[in-house]
Enzyme design. Structure first.
Site, mmCIF file in Angstrom:
data_model
loop_
_atom_site.group_PDB
_atom_site.id
_atom_site.type_symbol
_atom_site.label_atom_id
_atom_site.label_comp_id
_atom_site.label_asym_id
_atom_site.label_seq_id
_atom_site.Cartn_x
_atom_site.Cartn_y
_atom_site.Cartn_z
ATOM 1 N N LYS A 197 0.860 -1.185 0.000
ATOM 2 C CA LYS A 197 0.000 0.000 0.000
ATOM 3 C C LYS A 197 0.897 1.235 0.000
ATOM 4 C CE LYS A 197 -3.673 2.398 2.467
ATOM 5 N NZ LYS A 197 -4.615 2.363 3.590
ATOM 6 N N LYS A 249 -2.119 -1.603 -3.832
ATOM 7 C CA LYS A 249 -2.990 -0.426 -3.804
ATOM 8 C C LYS A 249 -2.159 0.845 -3.857
ATOM 9 C CE LYS A 249 -6.113 1.817 -0.569
ATOM 10 N NZ LYS A 249 -6.738 1.742 0.731
HETATM 11 C C1 PBG Z 1 -6.825 3.907 5.204
HETATM 12 C C2 PBG Z 1 -7.400 3.729 3.868
HETATM 13 C C3 PBG Z 1 -7.197 4.543 2.755
HETATM 14 C C4 PBG Z 1 -7.958 4.010 1.720
HETATM 15 C C5 PBG Z 1 -8.578 2.884 2.201
HETATM 16 N N1 PBG Z 1 -8.206 2.711 3.533
HETATM 17 C C6 PBG Z 1 -6.470 5.736 2.465
HETATM 18 C C7 PBG Z 1 -5.500 6.363 3.313
HETATM 19 O O1 PBG Z 1 -4.410 5.821 3.503
HETATM 20 O O2 PBG Z 1 -5.820 7.459 3.776
HETATM 21 C C8 PBG Z 1 -8.037 4.614 0.367
HETATM 22 C C9 PBG Z 1 -9.091 4.114 -0.508
HETATM 23 C C10 PBG Z 1 -9.379 4.979 -1.651
HETATM 24 O O3 PBG Z 1 -8.730 6.006 -1.892
HETATM 25 O O4 PBG Z 1 -10.319 4.608 -2.379
HETATM 26 N N2 PBG Z 1 -7.302 2.985 6.111
#
Ligand code: PBG
Length: 325
Positions: A197, A249
Site C-alpha cells: 500500500k 494499492k
Molecule cells: C486507510 C485507507 C485509505 C484508503 C482505504 N483505507 C487511504 C488512506 O491511507 O488514507 C483509500 C481508498 C481509496 O482512496 O479509495 N485505512
C-alpha cells in the site's frame, strides 16, 4: 509486397475469433464493492469528489449491499465513519461502534450471497487521523497499534465479518491478528493484507468520504511510490505471516508492482482501484472526453491482466450489471 509472413491480424478478424483468443476475463465474481457507513444519519450523503458514491445510513447501506448481491458482485468491503473520535480509536473495537453494527446488519442481510468484509484500520476512528495510536513524541507506535488491531479484529469477527482487510501498514499486523483470531476460535476468518500500500495522492477523495482528520501524511508507514522491490517484499512477508490474500494499492499507477507480486507469491492477489482513479474517470467522462463505460471496463480488465484475481472498485455493481448484459 513481401515481409516475413507473420500475420498477427488473423487473430483479430472477427468478434468470434477475438473471443476465442482473449487472454483475460472479467466477471462480477471478481469484483468487491467498498461501502461507507456513517453513524447518525438517516439518509445517504453524497460524496462530492466521488459522484455516484455516498456515505450510507444503515438503511441505504442495506439497500446498496442487496443491489450488489443481486448484480453478482463477489463481496462488499465496509468502512465506518463514526460520529465521535478519540486518540485510541475507541469506536473501532466497540461492539456498538458503527462499523461493527453495520457488519452485523450486512452479515444477516447478504452474508450468504457474497463475502462481507471489513476494513481493519484505526484512521477513521482516531481524532488525529493516523492509522495507529501515537507515542509520546507524536510518531505512530507500531507495537501499541497491534494491540488495538487485535482487539478490532475480534470485534469484527464477532460481528460476522468473513474477511478482514488489514490496511494499516503496521509491521507484524498479519501475524498478531491471525494469532488473536485463532486463540478465540475464529480460524475461518480470512485475512486480506494490504501488503503493498503506497503513500499515494490518489487517496484524496477517500479522505473526504471518511471525513479524515489527518494532517500531514502517512509516509512513515505507507510505501514510497518509487519502490517496487520493497512492495514485493511486503507481500512476501505478509504471505509468510499467514495472510490468505495480499493486496496492491492503488491499482493503475502500480500495475508493475501488481504483476511482480502475482509472479512472486502463491496466494491470491487483489488490487484496489482507489478513489482518485474513480474520480479521474468520472470527471473526464462527465466532460465528454472519454467513454465512461468503455473506460471503466478497460481499467478493470487491465488490472486483472496485470495479475489481480479480484478488484476492489467503486464501480463494482455497475460493472457487474454491464458484464451480465
Ligand atoms: C486507510 C485507507 C485509505 C484508503 C482505504 N483505507 C487511504 C488512506 O491511507 O488514507 C483509500 C481508498 C481509496 O482512496 O479509495 N485505512
Amino acid at each position: 509486397m513481401s515481409f516475413p509472413d507473420v500475420r498477427l491480424r488473423r487473430l483479430r478478424q472477427s468478434p468470434a475469433v477475438r473471443g476465442l483468443v482473449r487472454e483475460t476475463s472479467l466477471e462480477p465474481r471478481n469484483l468487491v464493492l467498498p461501502l461507507f457507513v456513517r453513524e447518525g444519519i438517516s439518509e445517504a450523503v453524497p460524496i462530492g469528489s466521488m459522484p455516484g458514491v455516498a456515505q450510507h445510513s444503515l438503511d441505504s447501506l442495506r439497500a446498496a449491499a442487496v443491489d450488489a448481491a443481486d448484480a453478482g458482485v463477489g463481496g462488499v468491503m465496509l468502512f465506518g465513519v463514526p460520529a465521535v473520535r478519540d486518540a485510541q480509536g475507541s469506536g473501532a473495537d466497540d461492539p456498538k461502534g458503527i462499523l461493527n453494527v453495520a457488519t452485523e446488519v450486512l452479515a444477516a442481510e447478504v452474508g450468504d450471497a457474497l463475502v462481507v468484509q471489513t476494513d481493519l484500520c484505526l484512521d477513521e476512528f482516531t481524532d488525529h487521523g493516523h492509522c495507529g495510536v501515537l507515542a509520546a513524541d507524536g510518531s505512530v507506535d507500531n507495537d501499541a497499534t497491534l494491540v488495538r488491531y487485535a482487539s478490532m479484529a475480534l470485534a469484527q469477527a464477532r460481528a460476522g465479518s468473513q474477511l478482514l482487510g488489514l490496511s494499516g501498514m503496521m509491521d507484524g499486523q498479519v501475524a498478531v491478528i491471525r494469532a488473536a483470531l485463532d486463540a478465540e476460535g475464529f480460524t475461518g476468518t480470512l485475512l486480506l493484507a494490504y501488503a503493498a500500500k503506497y503513500a499515494s495522492a490518489f487517496y484524496g477523495p477517500f479522505r473526504e468520504a471518511v471525513d479524515s482528520q489527518l494532517k500531514g501524511d502517512r509516509r512513515t508507514y505507507q510505501l514510497d511510490p518509487g519502490n517496487r522491490r520493497e512492495g514485493v517484499r511486503e507481500a512476501v512477508v505478509d504471505e509468510q505471516e499467514g495472510a490468505d490474500i495480499v493486496m496492491v494499492k492503488p491499482a493503475m499507477a502500480f500495475l508493475d508492482v501488481l504483476r511482480e507480486v502475482r509472479d512472486t507469491v502463491d496466494i491470491p492477489v487483489w488490487a484496489y482501484q482507489v478513489s482518485g482513479e474513480y474520480a479521474m474517470i468520472e470527471a473526464a467522462a462527465a466532460n465528454g472526453w472519454i467513454d465512461r463505460r468503455a473506460s471503466i471496463l478497460e481499467s478493470l480488465l487491465s488490472i486483472r491482466r496485470a495479475g489481480a484475481d479480484a478488484v476492489l472498485t467503486y464501480w463494482a455493481t455497475d460493472a457487474a450489471r454491464w458484464l451480465r448484459g
